[in-house]
Motif scaffolding. Structure first.
Motif, mmCIF file in Angstrom:
data_model
loop_
_atom_site.group_PDB
_atom_site.id
_atom_site.type_symbol
_atom_site.label_atom_id
_atom_site.label_comp_id
_atom_site.label_asym_id
_atom_site.label_seq_id
_atom_site.Cartn_x
_atom_site.Cartn_y
_atom_site.Cartn_z
ATOM 1 N N LEU A 128 0.840 -1.193 0.000
ATOM 2 C CA LEU A 128 0.000 0.000 0.000
ATOM 3 C C LEU A 128 0.873 1.241 0.000
ATOM 4 N N ARG A 129 0.426 2.253 -0.709
ATOM 5 C CA ARG A 129 1.088 3.548 -0.706
ATOM 6 C C ARG A 129 0.181 4.531 0.020
ATOM 7 N N PRO A 130 0.452 4.774 1.290
ATOM 8 C CA PRO A 130 -0.445 5.642 2.069
ATOM 9 C C PRO A 130 -0.491 7.050 1.500
ATOM 10 N N ARG A 131 -1.674 7.652 1.567
ATOM 11 C CA ARG A 131 -1.834 9.038 1.149
ATOM 12 C C ARG A 131 -1.278 9.959 2.231
ATOM 13 N N ARG A 132 -1.055 11.212 1.850
ATOM 14 C CA ARG A 132 -0.487 12.160 2.810
ATOM 15 C C ARG A 132 -1.388 12.366 4.016
ATOM 16 N N SER A 133 -2.692 12.218 3.802
ATOM 17 C CA SER A 133 -3.645 12.428 4.893
ATOM 18 C C SER A 133 -3.861 11.162 5.724
ATOM 19 N N LEU A 134 -2.948 10.188 5.595
ATOM 20 C CA LEU A 134 -3.067 8.939 6.339
ATOM 21 C C LEU A 134 -3.266 9.219 7.827
ATOM 22 N N ARG A 135 -4.315 8.610 8.384
ATOM 23 C CA ARG A 135 -4.600 8.778 9.809
ATOM 24 C C ARG A 135 -4.066 7.567 10.570
ATOM 25 N N VAL A 136 -3.007 7.777 11.319
ATOM 26 C CA VAL A 136 -2.410 6.729 12.139
ATOM 27 C C VAL A 136 -2.344 7.245 13.567
ATOM 28 N N GLN A 137 -2.850 6.459 14.490
ATOM 29 C CA GLN A 137 -2.877 6.875 15.888
ATOM 30 C C GLN A 137 -2.137 5.859 16.745
ATOM 31 N N MET A 138 -1.384 6.373 17.683
ATOM 32 C CA MET A 138 -0.634 5.506 18.576
ATOM 33 C C MET A 138 -1.575 4.831 19.573
ATOM 34 N N ILE A 139 -1.352 3.546 19.811
ATOM 35 C CA ILE A 139 -2.130 2.793 20.796
ATOM 36 C C ILE A 139 -1.426 2.814 22.144
ATOM 37 N N ASP A 140 -0.189 2.322 22.160
ATOM 38 C CA ASP A 140 0.569 2.251 23.408
ATOM 39 C C ASP A 140 1.981 1.771 23.093
ATOM 40 N N VAL A 141 2.826 1.805 24.114
ATOM 41 C CA VAL A 141 4.178 1.263 24.011
ATOM 42 C C VAL A 141 4.204 -0.062 24.765
ATOM 43 N N TYR A 142 4.698 -1.106 24.119
ATOM 44 C CA TYR A 142 4.752 -2.446 24.707
ATOM 45 C C TYR A 142 6.219 -2.792 24.941
ATOM 46 N N ASP A 143 6.589 -2.847 26.222
ATOM 47 C CA ASP A 143 8.009 -2.912 26.556
ATOM 48 C C ASP A 143 8.385 -4.064 27.478
ATOM 49 N N ASP A 144 7.533 -5.071 27.597
ATOM 50 C CA ASP A 144 7.898 -6.242 28.393
ATOM 51 C C ASP A 144 9.158 -6.866 27.786
ATOM 52 N N PRO A 145 10.248 -6.975 28.552
ATOM 53 C CA PRO A 145 11.495 -7.506 27.975
ATOM 54 C C PRO A 145 11.360 -8.914 27.405
ATOM 55 N N SER A 146 10.347 -9.663 27.835
ATOM 56 C CA SER A 146 10.190 -11.036 27.357
ATOM 57 C C SER A 146 9.097 -11.168 26.295
ATOM 58 N N ARG A 147 8.614 -10.051 25.749
ATOM 59 C CA ARG A 147 7.484 -10.101 24.819
ATOM 60 C C ARG A 147 7.843 -10.729 23.474
ATOM 61 N N ASP A 148 9.113 -10.725 23.103
ATOM 62 C CA ASP A 148 9.543 -11.231 21.795
ATOM 63 C C ASP A 148 10.675 -12.230 22.012
ATOM 64 N N GLU A 149 10.467 -13.461 21.546
ATOM 65 C CA GLU A 149 11.482 -14.499 21.762
ATOM 66 C C GLU A 149 12.769 -14.238 20.989
ATOM 67 N N ARG A 150 12.742 -13.313 20.039
ATOM 68 C CA ARG A 150 13.938 -13.030 19.245
ATOM 69 C C ARG A 150 14.933 -12.150 19.988
ATOM 70 N N GLY A 151 14.479 -11.453 21.032
ATOM 71 C CA GLY A 151 15.378 -10.569 21.760
ATOM 72 C C GLY A 151 14.611 -9.452 22.443
ATOM 73 N N TRP A 152 15.344 -8.427 22.851
ATOM 74 C CA TRP A 152 14.761 -7.292 23.574
ATOM 75 C C TRP A 152 14.178 -6.316 22.550
ATOM 76 N N VAL A 153 12.866 -6.308 22.431
ATOM 77 C CA VAL A 153 12.184 -5.489 21.429
ATOM 78 C C VAL A 153 11.085 -4.675 22.105
ATOM 79 N N VAL A 154 11.150 -3.372 21.944
ATOM 80 C CA VAL A 154 10.088 -2.471 22.392
ATOM 81 C C VAL A 154 9.257 -2.091 21.168
ATOM 82 N N SER A 155 7.946 -2.255 21.271
ATOM 83 C CA SER A 155 7.069 -1.957 20.135
ATOM 84 C C SER A 155 6.193 -0.747 20.436
ATOM 85 N N VAL A 156 6.114 0.156 19.460
ATOM 86 C CA VAL A 156 5.195 1.287 19.524
ATOM 87 C C VAL A 156 4.029 0.939 18.597
#
Length: 249
Positions: A72-100
């Protein structure tokens, strides 16, 4: 002597995207809210996600994510809203990943652009309470929590104002708008009360002569077409009272 930032351990920073959509055409009477998900090689469903590259903004990451994972090629008026920051150190088995985590919407007619071999639309039903899953199958990582939070917040907004996420392309009839709200809220709504709640924030679609535009696609009398008033871009503050529900058929 102050320490350099590189002296401290740093997590990987990622963006995960909750993409909400209505899979059925707007004229359908029974709509349902859908989630665009990716299917991993191991069979698990996940949200589209991407790591933030060096010197890159979150918005730039979202735009590249939508292009790379969703074609997809988002338009300039793309509406994206932040939900939260997910920072549990064990949330991703690949390593230490913080997700926004962020949420956005996708119009029904744009679903055909998605790569069919890697994406699918999952139906979302049920109460979006904390700790509950509303997807038909568990998602990988903590993505179910992201989806539930995004839908819970979206439902609060859909109680107050017309289609705040932009799931329906304007102009539309009041019936089409109500069906989208019912899909998001996962409950039938009383037509007359819904119309009274939404009409103050809508304006009639007019033709070049200034005459109201009616649709000929509905059964019975032609219906008036509407769009959001220009002065009503922000959510209407309708108070804490939810829209009255209709009994389920």
């Amino acid at each position: 002597m102050p320490s350099a930032l590189t002296d401290y351990p740093r997590p990987n920073l990622a963006v995960d995207l909750v993409v909400l959509t209505i899979p059925e055409p707007a004229g359908s009477r029974h709509l349902e809210l859908g989630l665009v998900a990716l299917r991993r090689p191991d069979g698990r469903a996940v949200l589209p996600g991407r790591f933030v590259h060096e010197r890159q903004t979150i918005r730039e990451t979202v735009i590249e994510l939508m292009a790379e994972k969703l074609s997809l090629r988002p338009r300039r008026s793309l509406r994206v809203q932040m939900i939260d920051v997910y920072d549990d150190p064990s949330r991703d088995e690949r390593g230490w990943v913080v997700s926004v985590a962020h949420v956005t919407s996708l119009l029904t007619e744009h679903l055909a652009r998605l790569p069919q071999e890697t994406t699918e639309v999952l139906p979302l039903h049920g109460r979006a309470d904390r700790g509950r899953r509303i997807t038909p199958e568990p998602l990988a990582y903590d993505h179910d929590e992201m989806v539930t939070t995004a839908v819970r917040r979206a439902r609060r907004r859909y109680e107050r104002s017309p289609d705040p996420l932009g799931l329906l392309r304007a102009p539309y009839t009041l019936s089409q708008l109500r069906h989208v709200h019912e899909a998001v809220l996962d409950e039938p709504l009383k037509r007359d009360t819904f119309n009274r709640r939404m009409l103050p924030y809508l304006e009639a679609e007019l033709d070049s002569r200034g005459e109201p535009v009616l649709t000929s696609e509905t059964v019975g009398r032609p219906a008036q077409l509407y769009r959001l008033r220009r002065a009503s871009v922000r959510d209407a503050e309708a108070g804490p009272f939810p829209l009255p529900r209709s009994p389920r058929a």
